[in-house]
Structure formats: C-alpha cells, structure tokens
Design an enzyme around this catalytic site. Structure first.
Site, short mmCIF file in Angstrom:
data_model
loop_
_atom_site.label_atom_id
_atom_site.label_comp_id
_atom_site.label_asym_id
_atom_site.label_seq_id
_atom_site.Cartn_x
_atom_site.Cartn_y
_atom_site.Cartn_z
N LYS A 182 -31.67 42.10 -6.96
CA LYS A 182 -32.41 41.02 -7.63
C LYS A 182 -33.63 41.57 -8.36
CE LYS A 182 -30.25 37.11 -6.55
NZ LYS A 182 -29.85 36.06 -7.51
N GLY A 212 -26.18 40.17 -22.16
CA GLY A 212 -25.45 40.54 -23.38
C GLY A 212 -24.91 39.30 -24.07
N LYS A 266 -27.76 37.51 -25.65
CA LYS A 266 -28.20 38.21 -26.86
C LYS A 266 -27.29 37.84 -28.05
CE LYS A 266 -28.47 42.95 -28.51
NZ LYS A 266 -28.09 44.32 -28.17
N ARG A 267 -25.96 37.86 -27.80
CA ARG A 267 -25.01 37.57 -28.89
C ARG A 267 -25.09 36.11 -29.32
NH1 ARG A 267 -20.20 35.35 -29.30
NH2 ARG A 267 -19.78 35.23 -27.07
N LYS A 269 -23.56 45.07 -7.48
CA LYS A 269 -22.85 44.98 -8.78
C LYS A 269 -23.01 43.58 -9.37
CE LYS A 269 -18.94 48.12 -8.27
NZ LYS A 269 -17.48 48.14 -8.03
N PHE A 317 -23.68 26.45 -3.51
CA PHE A 317 -24.57 25.39 -3.01
C PHE A 317 -25.49 24.88 -4.14
CE2 PHE A 317 -29.02 25.43 -1.04
CZ PHE A 317 -29.10 24.05 -0.96
N TYR A 333 -29.28 43.16 -1.76
CA TYR A 333 -29.68 41.87 -2.34
C TYR A 333 -31.07 41.99 -2.97
CZ TYR A 333 -30.54 36.79 -2.53
OH TYR A 333 -30.83 35.50 -2.93
N ASN A 372 -24.17 41.69 -18.15
CA ASN A 372 -23.15 40.93 -18.90
C ASN A 372 -23.68 39.60 -19.41
OD1 ASN A 372 -21.07 42.83 -18.71
ND2 ASN A 372 -20.51 42.14 -16.66
P1 NAD Z 1 -24.13 30.39 -2.73
O1 NAD Z 1 -23.59 31.59 -2.02
O2 NAD Z 1 -23.78 29.05 -2.19
O3 NAD Z 1 -23.71 30.40 -4.26
C1 NAD Z 1 -23.48 31.57 -4.99
C2 NAD Z 1 -22.29 31.33 -5.91
O4 NAD Z 1 -22.05 32.51 -6.70
C3 NAD Z 1 -21.00 31.07 -5.13
O5 NAD Z 1 -20.33 29.97 -5.68
C4 NAD Z 1 -20.20 32.35 -5.32
O6 NAD Z 1 -18.81 32.17 -5.21
C5 NAD Z 1 -20.66 32.80 -6.70
N1 NAD Z 1 -20.49 34.23 -6.94
C6 NAD Z 1 -20.84 35.26 -6.13
N2 NAD Z 1 -20.55 36.43 -6.72
C7 NAD Z 1 -20.00 36.13 -7.93
C8 NAD Z 1 -19.50 36.92 -9.00
N3 NAD Z 1 -19.48 38.27 -8.93
N4 NAD Z 1 -19.00 36.30 -10.09
C9 NAD Z 1 -19.01 34.93 -10.16
N5 NAD Z 1 -19.47 34.14 -9.19
C10 NAD Z 1 -19.97 34.73 -8.08
O7 NAD Z 1 -25.71 30.59 -2.78
P2 NAD Z 1 -26.86 29.63 -3.34
O8 NAD Z 1 -27.81 29.37 -2.23
O9 NAD Z 1 -26.29 28.50 -4.09
O10 NAD Z 1 -27.61 30.61 -4.34
C11 NAD Z 1 -27.45 30.53 -5.75
C12 NAD Z 1 -28.39 31.52 -6.43
O11 NAD Z 1 -29.74 31.21 -6.09
C13 NAD Z 1 -28.14 32.96 -6.00
O12 NAD Z 1 -28.30 33.80 -7.12
C14 NAD Z 1 -29.26 33.22 -5.01
O13 NAD Z 1 -29.62 34.58 -4.97
C15 NAD Z 1 -30.38 32.36 -5.56
N6 NAD Z 1 -31.33 32.00 -4.49
C16 NAD Z 1 -31.00 31.08 -3.55
C17 NAD Z 1 -31.91 30.79 -2.54
C18 NAD Z 1 -31.63 29.76 -1.49
O14 NAD Z 1 -32.46 29.58 -0.59
N7 NAD Z 1 -30.55 29.02 -1.51
C19 NAD Z 1 -33.14 31.47 -2.49
C20 NAD Z 1 -33.41 32.43 -3.45
C21 NAD Z 1 -32.49 32.67 -4.47
#
Ligand code: NAD
Ligand code: UDP
Length: 312
Positions: free
Chosen positions: A147, A100, A103-104, A89, A11, A143, A97
C-alpha cells in the site's frame, strides 16, 4: 459518468457501487472474487447502469471511464497473509495498471490506502504528516509496504504524467457485507457471539483501534473524489473515537445479551499495532467531512446483518 470500482464485490466496494448507482452513475464493478462475493452485489445485478467484470487488476484493463475507485486488495490480515506475494502484486501491479488506465482515459483515480501505512505508530493520533513505522520484512509487510508503494506510484504518476489522483487512508471500517469468515475483529466477535463460540481476543486486549461505520467512509470517499479544491491528499478517513479490543468484545456481548460466549485470550500476532486513531483535522478542513455513526449504532446494524446472514 462512467465509474470503475475495482474490488467492487468486496465489503466496501459493494457499498460504494450501491451508493454510486443511487446517485445515477454508470458503474463498472471489477473483481476477481478473491475475498469478495456475488452475494454482496446480487441486488445490483438488475440495474441497467450496473456492469460486472471478472478481472484481476494485476493484468492490464482497457475500458473507457471517467472515474476510478481502486479498492481491489484483500484487507483482512488472515486473507492478505495467505498469499502474500499476490497481495503485493495486487497493490503494486494493480496500481500501475489502474494508473495507466487513468492516464490514457484522463479519468480521476482514487486510491483506497490505509492506516497501515503508519505501521505500529509512535505518534498518536496519526496525522497525514507522520511517515509511519512499518516493518519491511514482517508478515504484515506484503500489505503495508504494498500500500505504501501504491501511494508512491500515485504521487509519481501525478508528478510525472499529470494523472488526476486522490489518496485516502482508511482506518478500521466495519459494517454489513463483511464476509462471516473475513477474520477482522468486528465480524469475528459478532459471528462468534451469535454462534455462542468463544470470543477470541489476541493478546491482552489492551491494543486500540478506532472503528468507522461503512456509510461514513462512503460519504468521505465520494467527497474526496469530487472535491473541487484540487485537494489530492493523502487524507485520513476514519472515526477518531478509540476503543481497546477488550472494550469492543464487551460491547459486542452487551449488544447480544442472549449470547453464551465467553472471552478467551490467544497469542498476539507478530507486528500487531498497539494503538491506532486518526487525526481527521485535514478531512474536516478540506472536505467538511467527519463521521456521524457512533460505535453502538453501527454495531447494532452490523449485528442485524449477521443475524440474517448466518441463519440463511
Ligand atoms: P474486501 O476483502 O472485502 O474487498 C476487497 C475486494 O478486492 C474483494 O472483492 C476481492 O475479491 C477484490 N480483489 C482482491 N484482489 C484482487 C485482484 N487482484 N483483482 C481484482 N479484485 C481483487 O476488503 P474491504 O474491507 O472491502 O477493503 C477494500 C479496500 O479498502 C482495500 O483496498 C483495503 O486495503 C482498503 N481498506 C479497507 C479498510 C477496512 O477497514 N475495511 C481499511 C483500510 C483500507
Ligand atoms: N483481533 C482480535 N481477535 C480477533 C481478530 C482480531 O483480538 O478475532 C485483534 C487484532 O489482533 C488487532 C485488532 O483486533 O489487534 C484489529 O484486528 P483486525 O484484523 O480487525 O485489523 P488490523 O489489525 O488490520 O487493524
């Protein structure tokens, strides 16, 4: 500049990729499509400056970049709780990752952290100085603690390895490109109302959230990444106007007057925070940023998106 966006097909990530391309940047969009979809980035595929990489951030990555926005992580409770070990994870190994890699390559790296680091807060509204109240062993912990640990890693890589970090704490954000089955409250209520299904309020609906439209978040994110003050955060990025969940349900029904949906009440999930509202004084001071989109305006745009989405 060459910019890596992890979680770029999700999103928020898809909006960020689109904005960066508009600003003339080269964008590598990385995603494993766990919750993101190709639909979200379909319009970007023809752009020569856009590159899509199917990859999981829990594995190392070797690319050359100038900036990294680390967004990869499922964000909806339904999805992050369906495979909680993978969620931890993704946050922790993913952060290691990507740090890292930063950093590189000496890239600046921004972490999409969350208001969830404050847990079920006793301080209201929440300033960055509040350390939070998180249950370490509950169903949201994969989660929240993932985080929190990612933030720890960011600050340790900064102190230990001089990695150029930025950390933002995002509060509940909504808008087009949310998946119809995302499970978060704004998309749930809109999709339910458009399909004439019951609007599911969990608990009595007196819990509060403060909803931010996605365009405002993208402005804040990019300002934070490029700020020239060496301001690394953490900084809250959210809309401080607070609503109860019941008020949100009523607002959605008001904006979809043709809906035949009725409001029903279901059990409140474990550890569901009772109140949440960002203190954004720091973002105003350091980034000259504040949200501009009122809930009604943002909801109308989001409803327009879902009307097309669920009928196509
Ligand atoms: P979302 O679920 O739509 O997007 C997350 C994306 O990460 C997806 O495209 C998913 O396929 C990808 N993904 C998940 N695990 C993965 C992995 N191991 N390797 C590669 N890609 C991976 O959620 P979002 O709302 O777009 O959130 C994006 C970021 O913003 C997240 O880190 C979320 O924690 C953070 N966030 C969002 C909100 C919110 O209200 N939308 C609030 C706080 C934090
Ligand atoms: N919620 C609700 N009905 C739904 C989905 C969510 O009442 O169909 C509630 C949920 O219990 C929480 C609030 O809305 O109190 C926000 O939930 P969401 O999953 O969007 O985000 P988070 O809890 O992570 O802030």
């Amino acid at each position: 500049m060459k910019i890596l966006v992890t979680g770029g097909a999700g999103f928020i990530g898809s909006h960020l990729c689109e904005r960066l391309l508009k600003e003339g940047e080269d964008v590598i969009c990385l995603d494993n499509f766990y919750t993101g979809t190709k639909d979200n980035i379909l319009d970007l595929m023809d752009n020569k400056k856009f590159e899509l990489l199917r990859h999981d951030v829990t594995f190392p990555l070797y690319v050359e970049v100038d900036q990294i926005y680390n967004l990869a992580c499922p964000a909806s409770p339904v999805h992050y709780q369906s495979d909680p070990v993978q969620t931890t994870k993704t946050s922790v190994h993913g952060a290691i990752n990507m740090l890292g890699l930063a950093k590189r390559t000496k890239a600046t790296i921004l972490q999409a952290s969350t208001s969830e680091v404050y847990g079920d807060p006793e301080v209201h509204p929440q300033p960055e100085s509040y350390w939070g109240r998180v249950n370490p062993i509950g169903i949201r912990s994969c989660y929240d603690e993932g985080k929190r640990c990612a933030e720890t890693l960011f600050f340790d890589y900064y102190r230990q390895n001089k990695v150029d970090i930025r950390v933002i704490r995002i509060f509940n954000t909504y808008g087009p490109n949310m998946h119809p089955n995302d499970g978060r409250v704004v998309s749930n209520f809109i999709v339910q109302a458009l399909k004439n299904k019951d609007i599911t309020i969990y608990g009595d609906g007196s819990q509060t959230r403060s909803f931010q439209y996605v365009d405002d978040l993208i402005d804040g994110m990019i300002k934070m990444m490029n700020n020239k003050e060496d301001f690394i955060g953490p900084v809250n990025i959210g809309n401080p106007v607070e609503f109860t969940i019941k008020q949100l349900a009523e607002k959605v029904l008001e904006l979809i007057p043709e809906s035949k949906s009725k409001i029903i009440f279901k059990d409140l999930p474990q550890d569901d925070p009772k109140q949440r509202k960002p203190d954004i004084a720091l973002a105003k001071e350091k980034l000259q940023w504040e949200p501009r989109t009122e809930l009604e305006k943002g909801l109308k745009k989001t409803i327009g998106y879902f009307k097309v989405k669920i009928t196509s």
